[in-house]
Design a protein around this motif. Structure first.
Motif, mmCIF file in Angstrom:
data_model
loop_
_atom_site.group_PDB
_atom_site.id
_atom_site.type_symbol
_atom_site.label_atom_id
_atom_site.label_comp_id
_atom_site.label_asym_id
_atom_site.label_seq_id
_atom_site.Cartn_x
_atom_site.Cartn_y
_atom_site.Cartn_z
ATOM 1 N N ILE A 1 0.837 -1.201 0.000
ATOM 2 C CA ILE A 1 0.000 0.000 0.000
ATOM 3 C C ILE A 1 0.871 1.250 0.000
ATOM 4 O O ILE A 1 0.613 2.218 -0.722
ATOM 5 C CB ILE A 1 -0.937 -0.002 1.226
ATOM 6 C CG1 ILE A 1 -2.050 -1.031 1.063
ATOM 7 C CG2 ILE A 1 -1.510 1.388 1.477
ATOM 8 C CD1 ILE A 1 -3.276 -0.565 0.330
ATOM 9 N N SER A 2 1.938 1.248 0.819
ATOM 10 C CA SER A 2 2.797 2.434 0.901
ATOM 11 C C SER A 2 3.525 2.681 -0.412
ATOM 12 O O SER A 2 3.689 3.833 -0.832
ATOM 13 C CB SER A 2 3.797 2.285 2.050
ATOM 14 O OG SER A 2 4.884 1.433 1.720
ATOM 15 N N ILE A 3 3.964 1.616 -1.082
ATOM 16 C CA ILE A 3 4.639 1.774 -2.372
ATOM 17 C C ILE A 3 3.674 2.313 -3.411
ATOM 18 O O ILE A 3 4.004 3.201 -4.209
ATOM 19 C CB ILE A 3 5.225 0.427 -2.839
ATOM 20 C CG1 ILE A 3 6.253 -0.093 -1.841
ATOM 21 C CG2 ILE A 3 5.844 0.564 -4.226
ATOM 22 C CD1 ILE A 3 7.450 0.803 -1.623
ATOM 23 N N ALA A 4 2.459 1.782 -3.423
ATOM 24 C CA ALA A 4 1.453 2.268 -4.370
ATOM 25 C C ALA A 4 1.162 3.745 -4.147
ATOM 26 O O ALA A 4 1.028 4.526 -5.104
ATOM 27 C CB ALA A 4 0.178 1.440 -4.245
ATOM 28 N N ALA A 5 1.052 4.157 -2.886
ATOM 29 C CA ALA A 5 0.785 5.571 -2.583
ATOM 30 C C ALA A 5 1.941 6.452 -3.036
ATOM 31 O O ALA A 5 1.735 7.551 -3.583
ATOM 32 C CB ALA A 5 0.525 5.742 -1.090
ATOM 33 N N GLN A 6 3.178 5.985 -2.814
ATOM 34 C CA GLN A 6 4.331 6.762 -3.271
ATOM 35 C C GLN A 6 4.324 6.912 -4.788
ATOM 36 O O GLN A 6 4.587 8.010 -5.324
ATOM 37 C CB GLN A 6 5.628 6.079 -2.836
ATOM 38 C CG GLN A 6 5.930 6.150 -1.365
ATOM 39 C CD GLN A 6 7.264 5.495 -1.044
ATOM 40 O OE1 GLN A 6 8.303 5.934 -1.532
ATOM 41 N NE2 GLN A 6 7.237 4.446 -0.230
ATOM 42 N N ALA A 7 4.057 5.816 -5.490
ATOM 43 C CA ALA A 7 4.064 5.851 -6.955
ATOM 44 C C ALA A 7 2.980 6.766 -7.496
ATOM 45 O O ALA A 7 3.197 7.542 -8.434
ATOM 46 C CB ALA A 7 3.901 4.436 -7.505
ATOM 47 N N ARG A 8 1.787 6.684 -6.896
ATOM 48 C CA ARG A 8 0.685 7.571 -7.292
ATOM 49 C C ARG A 8 1.065 9.031 -7.109
ATOM 50 O O ARG A 8 0.877 9.860 -8.008
ATOM 51 C CB ARG A 8 -0.543 7.233 -6.461
ATOM 52 C CG ARG A 8 -1.743 8.163 -6.662
ATOM 53 C CD ARG A 8 -2.561 8.281 -5.387
ATOM 54 N NE ARG A 8 -1.784 8.831 -4.294
ATOM 55 C CZ ARG A 8 -2.134 8.786 -3.015
ATOM 56 N NH1 ARG A 8 -3.254 8.191 -2.661
ATOM 57 N NH2 ARG A 8 -1.367 9.313 -2.084
ATOM 58 N N THR A 9 1.642 9.350 -5.945
ATOM 59 C CA THR A 9 1.985 10.733 -5.646
ATOM 60 C C THR A 9 3.099 11.233 -6.554
ATOM 61 O O THR A 9 3.053 12.370 -7.040
ATOM 62 C CB THR A 9 2.385 10.873 -4.170
ATOM 63 O OG1 THR A 9 1.258 10.535 -3.358
ATOM 64 C CG2 THR A 9 2.823 12.288 -3.842
ATOM 65 N N ALA A 10 4.115 10.394 -6.802
ATOM 66 C CA ALA A 10 5.193 10.795 -7.704
ATOM 67 C C ALA A 10 4.651 11.118 -9.091
ATOM 68 O O ALA A 10 5.046 12.114 -9.715
ATOM 69 C CB ALA A 10 6.243 9.690 -7.784
ATOM 70 N N ALA A 11 3.726 10.308 -9.574
ATOM 71 C CA ALA A 11 3.150 10.557 -10.897
ATOM 72 C C ALA A 11 2.385 11.872 -10.940
ATOM 73 O O ALA A 11 2.466 12.624 -11.925
ATOM 74 C CB ALA A 11 2.236 9.399 -11.285
ATOM 75 N N ILE A 12 1.652 12.175 -9.857
ATOM 76 C CA ILE A 12 0.894 13.430 -9.815
ATOM 77 C C ILE A 12 1.839 14.628 -9.786
ATOM 78 O O ILE A 12 1.720 15.566 -10.577
ATOM 79 C CB ILE A 12 -0.030 13.471 -8.579
ATOM 80 C CG1 ILE A 12 -1.088 12.376 -8.653
ATOM 81 C CG2 ILE A 12 -0.705 14.837 -8.458
ATOM 82 C CD1 ILE A 12 -1.835 12.174 -7.345
#
Length: 236
Positions: free
Chosen positions: A153-164
């Motif tokens: 979950i934490s990796i997914a959140a980081q990846a989402r935020t980096a993309a934004i």
């Protein structure tokens, strides 16, 4: 219940099939999966086979309507009363799918991206109902321990935020890191020896990050293009 004997999905097999028939976007696994996320009807750990995005409008959910009851009725109407579900005002025809394989692990991400409810972490705006949000499903090909699910979950959140952050800048104000109504769900097989770690140093963490980043970035770019078109139409 999850049938462990049915969970031996191979790396070559598609992790799930999905179809879009507005107002529903539906993903179905070949067999039940264990999930972790904060969806309205299946928060925390759960076991599900179907994931449904439900596109809604403000008129669908006036203040007196129970949102969970509304969502259950919608799922029942398509014969999937036990499905895990997301709600979004984003046009669900604008969904984005990406896969990433690292060593012997494969991750797949299906997401819808709307940013009109954008927020920056550490600050918040007045709540606005049923505006654009980011709803993300990630499937990994290997079973995970409870701790590895949390790391995923934490990796997914980081990846989402980096993309934004790398793709979108609001017309006014600081960069946003997500939206006030984002939802992330990670799914993995139920049977087999679970992976104990899913951090940035691991193959599964790299695969999750790659799939989520690519799908989210594509979604943000599509959102920006739609907004530019809408602004252009409003000036004609």
């Amino acid at each position: 219940m999850c049938d462990a004997n049915a969970m031996g999905a191979t790396m070559e097999a598609a992790p799930f099939a999905f179809s879009c028939a507005p107002p529903f976007l539906t993903a179905r696994f070949s067999a039940p999966r264990r999930t972790l996320g904060w969806s309205m009807l299946h928060p925390g750990f759960s076991i599900v086979r179907d994931i449904v995005w439900v596109e809604v409008r403000d008129r669908d959910l006036p203040p007196e309507v129970d949102a969970c009851a509304f969502l259950r009725a919608k799922l029942a109407s398509i014969g999937l009363p036990q499905a895990l579900a997301f709600m979004t005002a984003r046009d669900i025809r604008r969904h984005h799918f990406r896969q990433s394989r690292v060593e012997d692990v494969e991750a797949a991400c299906l997401t819808t991206v709307g940013l009109s409810n954008g927020e920056r972490v550490g600050a918040r705006k007045p709540f606005r109902a049923l505006v654009g949000t980011i709803n993300t499903l990630i499937h990994v090909s290997r079973p995970l321990t409870d701790g590895a699910f949390v790391e995923a979950i934490s990796i997914a959140a980081q990846a989402r935020t980096a993309a934004i952050v790398e793709t979108w800048r609001p017309p006014a104000g600081p960069a946003i890191t997500g939206t006030g109504t984002d939802c992330i769900v990670v799914a993995a097989p139920c049977g087999g020896e679970p992976m104990a770690c899913a951090g940035l140093h691991t193959a599964v963490g790299e695969a999750i990050g790659g799939a989520v980043y690519a799908a989210t970035r594509e979604g943000v770019e599509a959102w920006a293009l739609d907004m530019a078109r809408a602004r252009g139409a409003s000036t004609v």
